[in-house]
Write an enzyme that holds these catalytic residues in place. Structure first.
Site: not given
Ligand code: 5GP
Length: 179
Positions: A43-44, A99-100, A103, A131, A152-153, A159
């Site tokens: 949803k982000g 993408e939101d 990470d 990040k 973490f934001v 959310d």
């Molecule tokens: P990745 O696979 O890149 O580690 O993580 C991506 C997903 O993790 C994002 O689409 C999001 O849903 C969640 N995520 C990663 N960092 C954050 C953050 O700082 N805040 C929030 N709310 N979600 C995050």
């Protein structure tokens, strides 16, 4: 309303709106009138995608998918499953994954591979937040809104336990579950 679980603002509402306009101009110029299919990752990304779509002057189609990754509330494991798939066929379409936040980059790596296998005319990524220093795989993102520290934001679509998505800025979350 003060919330003890929220820390400092990482990206203000003005900065978000200005950067979204810039990204919109860049996309408008790069796609040169070609139609683009925006694929929002729910949803982000819903808020970012709705603002971004209004900032591009291109023929735009929308589709959404929803993915979940196994892991703790705030950490991805890299094992991703599709909860809701796209409606549209990607062949011959110029696809832009919206993408939101990226990470570890594992969710995006999975999505890119999955969508690339469907034969789009082109496939690029636009991520609002990246990040710094945390990617386990090369994220290869053409359009990045902001590079932020590895805190973490929440806010602007993001959310914790479905809360805070409506905040018009990006803010550090310091409550339970934050790492
Ligand atoms: P990745 O696979 O890149 O580690 O993580 C991506 C997903 O993790 C994002 O689409 C999001 O849903 C969640 N995520 C990663 N960092 C954050 C953050 O700082 N805040 C929030 N709310 N979600 C995050």
């Amino acid at each position: 309303m003060t919330d003890p679980h929220l820390g400092r603002i990482v990206v203000t509402e003005d900065e978000l709106q200005q950067r979204v306009r810039e990204l919109g101009k860049e996309l408008t110029s790069d796609y040169g009138g070609r139609p683009v299919l925006l694929v929002g990752v729910l949803k982000g990304a819903f808020m970012f995608m709705s603002d971004l779509a209004r900032a591009v002057d291109l023929p735009v189609e929308f589709d959404f998918m929803s993915v979940a990754s196994y892991g703790s509330a705030t950490r991805t494991s890299g094992v991703v499953r599709i909860l809701m798939d796209l409606d549209l066929d990607l062949s011959e379409r110029h696809v832009l994954i919206v993408e939101d936040i990226v990470d570890s980059g594992l969710t995006l790596a999975y999505l890119r591979k999955n969508l690339a296998a469907r034969g789009p005319a082109s496939l690029e990524v636009c991520a609002l937040l990246l990040k710094e220093g945390l990617q386990k795989v090369d994220p290869d993102i053409k359009y990045v809104g902001f590079r932020i520290p590895p805190d973490f934001v929440v806010g602007y679509g993001l959310d914790v336990g479905q809360r805070y998505r409506n905040l018009p800025y990006i803010i550090e979350y310091t409550g339970p579950d934050a790492e």
